[in-house]
Scaffold this motif. Structure first.
Motif, PDB file in Angstrom:
ATOM      1  N   GLY A  99      31.525  10.662 -10.774  1.00  0.00           N
ATOM      2  CA  GLY A  99      30.677  11.265 -10.266  1.00  0.00           C
ATOM      3  C   GLY A  99      29.970  11.611  -8.948  1.00  0.00           C
ATOM      4  N   THR A 100      30.686  10.791  -7.920  1.00  0.00           N
ATOM      5  CA  THR A 100      30.149  10.562  -6.400  1.00  0.00           C
ATOM      6  C   THR A 100      30.030  12.494  -6.214  1.00  0.00           C
ATOM      7  OG1 THR A 100      31.254   8.709  -5.934  1.00  0.00           O
ATOM      8  CG2 THR A 100      30.787  10.372  -4.309  1.00  0.00           C
ATOM      9  N   PHE A 101      30.542  13.233  -6.449  1.00  0.00           N
ATOM     10  CA  PHE A 101      30.596  14.912  -6.207  1.00  0.00           C
ATOM     11  C   PHE A 101      29.735  15.769  -6.300  1.00  0.00           C
ATOM     12  CE2 PHE A 101      34.938  13.872  -4.869  1.00  0.00           C
ATOM     13  CZ  PHE A 101      35.238  13.899  -2.853  1.00  0.00           C
ATOM     14  N   THR A 102      29.238  15.230  -7.825  1.00  0.00           N
ATOM     15  CA  THR A 102      28.035  15.436  -8.393  1.00  0.00           C
ATOM     16  C   THR A 102      27.339  15.279  -8.139  1.00  0.00           C
ATOM     17  OG1 THR A 102      29.520  15.514 -10.511  1.00  0.00           O
ATOM     18  CG2 THR A 102      26.865  15.622 -10.762  1.00  0.00           C
ATOM     19  N   GLU A 103      26.778  13.884  -7.475  1.00  0.00           N
ATOM     20  CA  GLU A 103      25.950  12.797  -6.992  1.00  0.00           C
ATOM     21  C   GLU A 103      25.449  14.046  -5.548  1.00  0.00           C
ATOM     22  OE1 GLU A 103      23.478  11.158  -7.921  1.00  0.00           O
ATOM     23  OE2 GLU A 103      24.285   9.720 -10.196  1.00  0.00           O
ATOM     24  N   LEU A 104      26.486  14.108  -4.510  1.00  0.00           N
ATOM     25  CA  LEU A 104      26.106  14.913  -3.211  1.00  0.00           C
ATOM     26  C   LEU A 104      25.416  15.904  -3.706  1.00  0.00           C
ATOM     27  CD1 LEU A 104      29.628  13.952  -1.405  1.00  0.00           C
ATOM     28  CD2 LEU A 104      26.886  12.872  -1.337  1.00  0.00           C
ATOM     29  N   GLY A 105      26.350  16.885  -4.390  1.00  0.00           N
ATOM     30  CA  GLY A 105      25.300  17.785  -4.717  1.00  0.00           C
ATOM     31  C   GLY A 105      24.189  17.536  -4.865  1.00  0.00           C
ATOM     32  N   SER A 106      23.463  16.864  -6.210  1.00  0.00           N
ATOM     33  CA  SER A 106      22.295  16.948  -6.655  1.00  0.00           C
ATOM     34  C   SER A 106      21.077  16.238  -5.071  1.00  0.00           C
ATOM     35  CB  SER A 106      22.615  16.023  -7.548  1.00  0.00           C
ATOM     36  OG  SER A 106      20.675  15.498  -8.655  1.00  0.00           O
ATOM     37  N   THR A 107      21.832  15.210  -4.455  1.00  0.00           N
ATOM     38  CA  THR A 107      21.358  14.629  -3.614  1.00  0.00           C
ATOM     39  C   THR A 107      20.971  15.624  -2.482  1.00  0.00           C
ATOM     40  OG1 THR A 107      21.842  12.931  -3.432  1.00  0.00           O
ATOM     41  CG2 THR A 107      20.875  13.462  -1.620  1.00  0.00           C
ATOM     42  N   PHE A 108      22.215  17.040  -2.265  1.00  0.00           N
ATOM     43  CA  PHE A 108      21.528  17.707  -0.954  1.00  0.00           C
ATOM     44  C   PHE A 108      20.371  18.535  -2.126  1.00  0.00           C
ATOM     45  CE2 PHE A 108      22.533  22.486   0.198  1.00  0.00           C
ATOM     46  CZ  PHE A 108      22.432  21.818   1.489  1.00  0.00           C
ATOM     47  N   GLY A 109      20.489  19.375  -3.102  1.00  0.00           N
ATOM     48  CA  GLY A 109      19.665  19.592  -3.520  1.00  0.00           C
ATOM     49  C   GLY A 109      17.801  19.052  -4.090  1.00  0.00           C
ATOM     50  N   LYS A 110      18.152  18.458  -3.619  1.00  0.00           N
ATOM     51  CA  LYS A 110      16.648  17.322  -3.563  1.00  0.00           C
ATOM     52  C   LYS A 110      16.438  17.245  -2.536  1.00  0.00           C
ATOM     53  CE  LYS A 110      17.376  14.219  -7.541  1.00  0.00           C
ATOM     54  NZ  LYS A 110      18.104  12.714  -7.531  1.00  0.00           N
ATOM     55  N   ILE A 111      17.104  17.493  -1.540  1.00  0.00           N
ATOM     56  CA  ILE A 111      16.937  17.744   0.328  1.00  0.00           C
ATOM     57  C   ILE A 111      15.826  19.118   0.223  1.00  0.00           C
ATOM     58  CG2 ILE A 111      17.358  17.318   2.324  1.00  0.00           C
ATOM     59  CD1 ILE A 111      19.365  14.896   1.529  1.00  0.00           C
ATOM     60  N   VAL A 112      17.209  19.917  -0.714  1.00  0.00           N
ATOM     61  CA  VAL A 112      16.465  21.630   0.247  1.00  0.00           C
ATOM     62  C   VAL A 112      14.957  21.471  -0.669  1.00  0.00           C
ATOM     63  CG1 VAL A 112      17.197  23.687  -0.470  1.00  0.00           C
ATOM     64  CG2 VAL A 112      18.853  22.342  -0.015  1.00  0.00           C
ATOM     65  N   LYS A 113      14.756  21.047  -1.717  1.00  0.00           N
ATOM     66  CA  LYS A 113      13.131  21.249  -2.403  1.00  0.00           C
ATOM     67  C   LYS A 113      12.611  20.114  -1.615  1.00  0.00           C
ATOM     68  CE  LYS A 113      15.598  21.983  -6.945  1.00  0.00           C
ATOM     69  NZ  LYS A 113      15.881  22.033  -7.868  1.00  0.00           N
ATOM     70  N   ASN A 114      12.727  19.553  -0.950  1.00  0.00           N
ATOM     71  CA  ASN A 114      11.997  18.341  -0.572  1.00  0.00           C
ATOM     72  C   ASN A 114      12.087  18.771   1.393  1.00  0.00           C
ATOM     73  OD1 ASN A 114       9.999  16.802   0.646  1.00  0.00           O
ATOM     74  ND2 ASN A 114      11.174  14.618  -0.413  1.00  0.00           N
ATOM     75  N   LYS A 115      10.599  20.081   1.494  1.00  0.00           N
ATOM     76  CA  LYS A 115       9.999  20.011   2.420  1.00  0.00           C
ATOM     77  C   LYS A 115       9.697  19.537   3.385  1.00  0.00           C
ATOM     78  CE  LYS A 115       8.091  24.426   4.699  1.00  0.00           C
ATOM     79  NZ  LYS A 115       6.728  25.083   4.266  1.00  0.00           N
ATOM     80  N   PRO A 116       9.350  19.197   3.348  1.00  0.00           N
ATOM     81  CA  PRO A 116       8.431  17.600   4.442  1.00  0.00           C
ATOM     82  C   PRO A 116       9.677  16.934   5.118  1.00  0.00           C
ATOM     83  CG  PRO A 116       6.838  16.951   3.185  1.00  0.00           C
ATOM     84  CD  PRO A 116       8.202  18.285   2.046  1.00  0.00           C
TER      85      PRO A 116
END
Length: 431
Positions: A225-242
């Protein structure tokens, strides 16, 4: 997910035994960093043809090493967030760095030597990614600035011990042992590797991974599930403006810091400054950086982590302008070395700890992987920019000046970013 909470002293208390064993790795790896800054470029220059340009060659070597790390770390970092995997990846990269450091002592021509150096640098930087993420397993949020600053501080001063031994051997070995200067220089690579290993043992024997996203029993499932996790993490970073605003600012200012560090000696060599003056000046940098890095940690506790990072960015703008317009001889290089020592450790240490405070702990390695994309890709941009500009214009000073643009961009993003640690503190006070 995490294991039992990391036990630690109060924020103002003394360093715990576990914190000290984490800090000590900075003492070990910094010996190679210092040798890479002060001795290896000079040695590489001696291997090149008379018309060779060490600034360009060194810049491209740093660029390749940084690119490899930037591409590998997010994927490996995500896998390393599985329980027990972080230390395995750390050991793999650490071992590669040490073996390649020893391999540089072989009688190589300049191109094979640079290739081996690139592999050693990949090993070093890879180990540092996992080492940085170990900070969140070693101490608590309120102590991260202090512990991280002590790591850089003791790393700077500790690395001077093997460095002084190596320099004494390089300059005194031919008379004392009847060795050639080249042989003495090669022996310094072995000495540095031994020091690196010796100061890594305490960390290896004491480290425990407190925060992880999956247990050993679910390793195979987690890796799939690593690649799924990477995509999820990147999405969380994009949504976290600070968070993403800080990462963009970090991208630009750490570019300047790393480029100044990695290119300073080759730049001085190209200007014709005596190698002895370069080496001694950079040794002084280490002694200046030691108290300044620790002081920076204390000031961050009083004024905040982000404000102190901003001060360092502004200071680096002054350093770049000084190097561009005033650096002509050894005296100016000494001044430059002292100025860099005052801010180098502080900005590196606080960036590491500030990032650790604003990311999820159970995905720390994965987030530090993205941290490395920004940090190492910035190194690619900075060294490539200096190398290419120098090649095109034949003037290394113009290449150095281009770094100021990156610092201005970083300052803009730092100014616009809302500090999440202050928001948390304010909310807690209100509650």
């Amino acid at each position: 997910m995490s294991a039992a909470s990391t036990t630690s002293s109060p924020a103002t208390g003394k360093l715990s035994a576990r914190e000290k064993k984490w800090i000590i790795y900075d003492v070990g790896n910094s010996a190679f960093v210092l040798l890479s800054t002060a001795v290896i470029p000079i040695y590489a220059k001696s291997l090149m043809p008379a018309d060779g340009n060490i600034v360009s060659a060194w810049g491209y070597a740093q660029t390749i090493a940084s690119l490899v790390i930037a591409l590998l770390m997010p994927l490996l970092g995500s896998i390393a967030d599985v329980q027990g995997m972080k230390i395995k990846f750390f050991l793999g990269f650490f071992g590669t760095g040490v073996v390649m450091c020893c391999a540089m002592a072989l009688p190589l021509t300049w191109l094979p030597f640079l290739i081996v150096y690139v592999l050693a640098t990949i090993g070093l930087n890879g180990s540092l990614t996992f080492y940085d993420s170990m900070l969140i397993d070693t101490t608590t949020n309120d102590r991260m600035d202090k512990v991280s600053s002590h790591g850089y501080g003791w790393g700077y001063v500790g690395s001077t011990i093997p460095f002084i031994v190596c320099i004494a051997l390089i300059f005194g070995g031919p008379a004392v042992f009847d060795w050639s200067t080249v042989a003495c220089t090669r022996a310094s690579f072995i000495i540095t590797a031994i020091w690196w290993v010796a100061f890594t043992i305490p960390l290896i024997t004491s480290y425990r991974q407190e925060h992880f996203r999956a247990t050993r029993e679910h390793t195979a499932e987690a890796i799939r599930g690593t690649f799924t996790e990477l995509g999820s993490t990147f999405g969380k970073i994009v949504k976290n403006k600070p968070l993403w605003m800080f990462m963009v600012a970090f991208f630009f200012y750490i570019d300047a810091v790393n480029t100044v560090i990695s290119m300073s000696t080759s730049y001085g060599t190209q200007l014709g400054i005596d190698s002895t003056q370069l080496v001694v000046a950079l040794l002084v940098t280490q002694f200046v950086a030691f108290p300044c890095a620790i002081l920076y940690g204390r000031l961050a506790g009083r004024f905040g982590c982000k404000p102190m990072i901003t001060v360092a960015v502004i200071a680096y703008m002054g350093i770049v302008f000084f190097a561009t317009f005033f650096l002509k001889a050894a005296l100016e290089f000494w001044i430059l070395a002292i100025l860099v020592g005052m801010f180098q450790g502080g900005i590196q240490a606080l960036s590491r700890s500030y990032y650790g405070k604003i990311i999820p702990k159970d995905h720390a390695n994965e987030y530090y992987g993205f941290y490395d994309i920004f940090g190492k890709t910035a190194s690619i941009l900075g060294t490539f920019l200096v190398a290419t500009t120098t090649s095109l214009t034949g003037n290394a000073s113009i290449g150095v000046l281009s770094i100021a643009i990156l610092l201005v961009v970083a300052l803009v993003f730092l100014t616009l970013q809302k500090d999440p640690t202050k928001v948390t503190a304010s909310s807690a006070a209100t509650a």
